[in-house]
Design a protein around this motif. Structure first.
Motif, PDB file in Angstrom:
ATOM      1  N   MET A 195      47.764  35.945  -8.542  1.00 18.65           N
ATOM      2  CA  MET A 195      47.318  36.189  -7.177  1.00 18.65           C
ATOM      3  C   MET A 195      46.914  34.853  -6.561  1.00 18.65           C
ATOM      4  SD  MET A 195      47.808  39.400  -7.135  1.00 18.65           S
ATOM      5  CE  MET A 195      47.143  39.793  -5.507  1.00 18.65           C
ATOM      6  N   VAL A 196      47.366  34.567  -5.339  1.00 25.52           N
ATOM      7  CA  VAL A 196      47.137  33.273  -4.708  1.00 25.52           C
ATOM      8  C   VAL A 196      46.542  33.458  -3.315  1.00 25.52           C
ATOM      9  CG1 VAL A 196      49.051  32.272  -5.989  1.00 25.52           C
ATOM     10  CG2 VAL A 196      49.468  33.198  -3.719  1.00 25.52           C
ATOM     11  N   GLU A 197      46.226  32.322  -2.668  1.00 25.77           N
ATOM     12  CA  GLU A 197      45.691  32.371  -1.310  1.00 25.77           C
ATOM     13  C   GLU A 197      46.773  32.813  -0.334  1.00 25.77           C
ATOM     14  OE1 GLU A 197      44.186  28.548  -0.417  1.00 25.77           O
ATOM     15  OE2 GLU A 197      42.634  28.566  -1.968  1.00 25.77           O
ATOM     16  N   HIS A 198      46.352  33.515   0.725  1.00 31.84           N
ATOM     17  CA  HIS A 198      47.318  34.028   1.706  1.00 31.84           C
ATOM     18  C   HIS A 198      48.167  32.910   2.305  1.00 31.84           C
ATOM     19  CE1 HIS A 198      45.890  38.116   1.561  1.00 31.84           C
ATOM     20  NE2 HIS A 198      44.658  37.777   1.894  1.00 31.84           N
ATOM     21  N   ASP A 199      47.527  31.782   2.643  1.00 32.46           N
ATOM     22  CA  ASP A 199      48.272  30.743   3.354  1.00 32.46           C
ATOM     23  C   ASP A 199      49.146  29.897   2.436  1.00 32.46           C
ATOM     24  OD1 ASP A 199      46.298  29.329   2.064  1.00 32.46           O
ATOM     25  OD2 ASP A 199      45.633  28.194   3.800  1.00 32.46           O
ATOM     26  N   SER A 200      49.098  30.145   1.133  1.00 26.72           N
ATOM     27  CA  SER A 200      49.951  29.402   0.196  1.00 26.72           C
ATOM     28  C   SER A 200      51.013  30.275  -0.443  1.00 26.72           C
ATOM     29  CB  SER A 200      49.088  28.779  -0.921  1.00 26.72           C
ATOM     30  OG  SER A 200      48.201  27.817  -0.413  1.00 26.72           O
ATOM     31  N   PHE A 201      51.046  31.543  -0.062  1.00 33.57           N
ATOM     32  CA  PHE A 201      51.919  32.485  -0.759  1.00 33.57           C
ATOM     33  C   PHE A 201      53.391  32.086  -0.690  1.00 33.57           C
ATOM     34  CE2 PHE A 201      54.569  36.383  -0.598  1.00 33.57           C
ATOM     35  CZ  PHE A 201      54.416  36.763  -1.924  1.00 33.57           C
ATOM     36  N   GLY A 202      53.873  31.752   0.475  1.00 33.37           N
ATOM     37  CA  GLY A 202      55.291  31.417   0.614  1.00 33.37           C
ATOM     38  C   GLY A 202      55.682  30.203  -0.196  1.00 33.37           C
ATOM     39  N   SER A 203      54.846  29.156  -0.151  1.00 31.73           N
ATOM     40  CA  SER A 203      55.144  27.934  -0.889  1.00 31.73           C
ATOM     41  C   SER A 203      55.148  28.180  -2.391  1.00 31.73           C
ATOM     42  CB  SER A 203      54.102  26.854  -0.553  1.00 31.73           C
ATOM     43  OG  SER A 203      54.056  26.605   0.834  1.00 31.73           O
ATOM     44  N   LEU A 204      54.164  28.933  -2.853  1.00 32.05           N
ATOM     45  CA  LEU A 204      54.072  29.215  -4.274  1.00 32.05           C
ATOM     46  C   LEU A 204      55.223  30.097  -4.742  1.00 32.05           C
ATOM     47  CD1 LEU A 204      50.241  29.645  -4.460  1.00 32.05           C
ATOM     48  CD2 LEU A 204      51.530  28.266  -6.059  1.00 32.05           C
ATOM     49  N   LYS A 244      51.587  24.014   4.793  1.00 34.43           N
ATOM     50  CA  LYS A 244      51.667  25.197   3.941  1.00 34.43           C
ATOM     51  C   LYS A 244      52.575  26.240   4.582  1.00 34.43           C
ATOM     52  CE  LYS A 244      47.087  24.800   1.786  1.00 34.43           C
ATOM     53  NZ  LYS A 244      45.813  25.500   1.489  1.00 34.43           N
ATOM     54  N   PHE A 245      53.056  27.169   3.751  1.00 39.60           N
ATOM     55  CA  PHE A 245      53.909  28.244   4.224  1.00 39.60           C
ATOM     56  C   PHE A 245      53.372  29.562   3.696  1.00 39.60           C
ATOM     57  CE2 PHE A 245      56.452  24.424   3.798  1.00 39.60           C
ATOM     58  CZ  PHE A 245      57.005  24.312   5.066  1.00 39.60           C
ATOM     59  N   SER A 246      52.852  30.375   4.588  1.00 37.15           N
ATOM     60  CA  SER A 246      52.258  31.638   4.160  1.00 37.15           C
ATOM     61  C   SER A 246      53.256  32.780   4.185  1.00 37.15           C
ATOM     62  CB  SER A 246      51.061  31.994   5.052  1.00 37.15           C
ATOM     63  OG  SER A 246      51.492  32.126   6.400  1.00 37.15           O
ATOM     64  N   MET A 247      54.306  32.676   5.010  1.00 38.60           N
ATOM     65  CA  MET A 247      55.262  33.772   5.159  1.00 38.60           C
ATOM     66  C   MET A 247      56.434  33.583   4.204  1.00 38.60           C
ATOM     67  SD  MET A 247      53.830  35.600   7.454  1.00 38.60           S
ATOM     68  CE  MET A 247      55.124  36.680   8.081  1.00 38.60           C
ATOM     69  N   ALA A 248      56.536  34.482   3.234  1.00 41.83           N
ATOM     70  CA  ALA A 248      57.571  34.349   2.221  1.00 41.83           C
ATOM     71  C   ALA A 248      58.972  34.472   2.810  1.00 41.83           C
ATOM     72  CB  ALA A 248      57.380  35.412   1.135  1.00 41.83           C
ATOM     73  N   PHE A 249      59.144  35.324   3.830  1.00 42.61           N
ATOM     74  CA  PHE A 249      60.497  35.599   4.314  1.00 42.61           C
ATOM     75  C   PHE A 249      61.108  34.443   5.078  1.00 42.61           C
ATOM     76  CE2 PHE A 249      57.943  36.913   7.923  1.00 42.61           C
ATOM     77  CZ  PHE A 249      58.670  36.495   9.011  1.00 42.61           C
ATOM     78  N   ILE A 250      60.280  33.446   5.484  1.00 39.41           N
ATOM     79  CA  ILE A 250      60.849  32.276   6.151  1.00 39.41           C
ATOM     80  C   ILE A 250      60.792  31.032   5.279  1.00 39.41           C
ATOM     81  CG2 ILE A 250      60.216  33.123   8.435  1.00 39.41           C
ATOM     82  CD1 ILE A 250      57.971  30.983   8.425  1.00 39.41           C
ATOM     83  N   THR A 251      60.120  31.127   4.137  1.00 44.81           N
ATOM     84  CA  THR A 251      59.850  29.932   3.355  1.00 44.81           C
ATOM     85  C   THR A 251      61.102  29.204   2.912  1.00 44.81           C
ATOM     86  OG1 THR A 251      57.785  30.839   2.539  1.00 44.81           O
ATOM     87  CG2 THR A 251      58.749  29.053   1.264  1.00 44.81           C
ATOM     88  N   LEU A 252      62.058  29.925   2.330  1.00 48.02           N
ATOM     89  CA  LEU A 252      63.249  29.264   1.814  1.00 48.02           C
ATOM     90  C   LEU A 252      64.004  28.534   2.908  1.00 48.02           C
ATOM     91  CD1 LEU A 252      64.518  31.962  -0.684  1.00 48.02           C
ATOM     92  CD2 LEU A 252      63.521  29.753  -1.232  1.00 48.02           C
ATOM     93  N   ARG A 253      64.199  29.201   4.043  1.00 43.65           N
ATOM     94  CA  ARG A 253      64.947  28.567   5.132  1.00 43.65           C
ATOM     95  C   ARG A 253      64.205  27.364   5.694  1.00 43.65           C
ATOM     96  NH1 ARG A 253      66.542  34.076   5.993  1.00 43.65           N
ATOM     97  NH2 ARG A 253      68.797  34.285   5.891  1.00 43.65           N
TER      98      ARG A 253
END
Length: 280
Positions: A195-204, A244-253
């Protein structure tokens, strides 16, 4: 030998040993060192948690020279009876042996998916859980898996971890903290939850999706452009500013666009509408 000594830092002693190794395929100094240890000690040292003293004690006092023999000795109580070891240490060693064996065992993804579905459905019912998804080789949709990696965010991470280790699927808890835990579920499959911080979820999530070679390629591409990629986001090296990237659905792009990344892995990278990637 003389040619080797022309290399900075290589003296007569190193040059002689290097020449001996190249010409004979063996090194007398190394062979003599090995002879000082009881047979099988090096096998025992390969088990996490066993140091030289414990390995020597197990070998000299119990005649153990392999992980199989050690497991048998633990099960019949001989290891726990050794001075300064005891049942707790014996149990920890047994867990490490079992973990090593699981690393060599892989299951088809079709067997893992129902397990993941049951776990995620149960944990998503907990109030405050905002993200929960698979990472690692499962997210890359590899045909076989060695273990399962899950990642998520929640208002109360400890509550989610406590619920995770208490699930009916869990047969053994390997490790548990306030933000991560590792368990063995029915069928012997290891599942790790972080479990991680909300604002680091996408990056992690991007980082722990992997693969290892994929991450190496990304970091190298970023370094060439003055950027540092980590599990926490992208840092501009010149200013030390972290994005940081919190949104997983945009992180890769976003990350791939930031690095101008084109496939540098041995296998092609594909990004589908669901942002699933495949890379080595």
């Amino acid at each position: 030998g003389e040619d080797l000594q022309s290399i900075p830092g290589v003296g007569e002693a190193i040059a002689k040993k290097a020449t001996e190794l190249i010409t004979t395929g063996k090194l007398g100094y190394y062979e003599n060192l090995k002879a000082e240890f009881p047979q099988g000690v090096t096998n025992l040292l390969a088990i996490p948690g066993i140091g030289p003293k414990t390995a020597n004690k197990l070998s000299s006092e119990l005649g153990i020279s392999s992980a199989d023999e050690l497991e048998q000795a633990i099960n019949d109580g001989r290891v726990a009876q050794l001075f300064r070891l005891g049942e707790k240490t014996a149990d920890n060693i047994l867990h490490q042996i079992q973990a090593l064996r699981r690393k060599d065992q892989r299951i088809p993804i079709g067997e893992a998916l129902p397990v993941v579905e049951e776990i995620t459905v149960a944990l998503r019912s907990i109030p405050g859980v905002k993200n929960l998804t698979a990472a690692g080789s499962l997210r890359r949709f590899r045909e076989t898996l060695g273990d399962i990696d899950l990642m998520g965010t929640a208002d109360n991470p400890k509550e989610v971890i406590d619920a995770f280790v208490a699930l009916p699927h869990v047969g053994q808890v390997l490790a548990q903290g306030s933000t991560k835990a590792s368990v063995i579920v029915s069928g012997g499959l290891q599942v790790d939850l972080r479990m991680v911080e909300h604002d680091s979820f996408g990056s992690l999530l991007q980082y722990f999706t992997g693969s290892k070679q994929h991450n190496i390629s990304l970091r190298e591409r970023g370094r060439k452009q003055g950027l540092k990629l980590s599990e926490y986001g992208i840092t501009v090296i010149a200013t030390d500013k972290l994005e940081k990237f919190s949104m997983a659905f945009i992180t890769l792009r976003v990350i791939f666009s930031s690095l101008w990344f084109m496939a540098e892995c041995t296998a092609a990278i594909t990004i589908s509408s669901s942002d699933r990637i495949s890379c080595g």
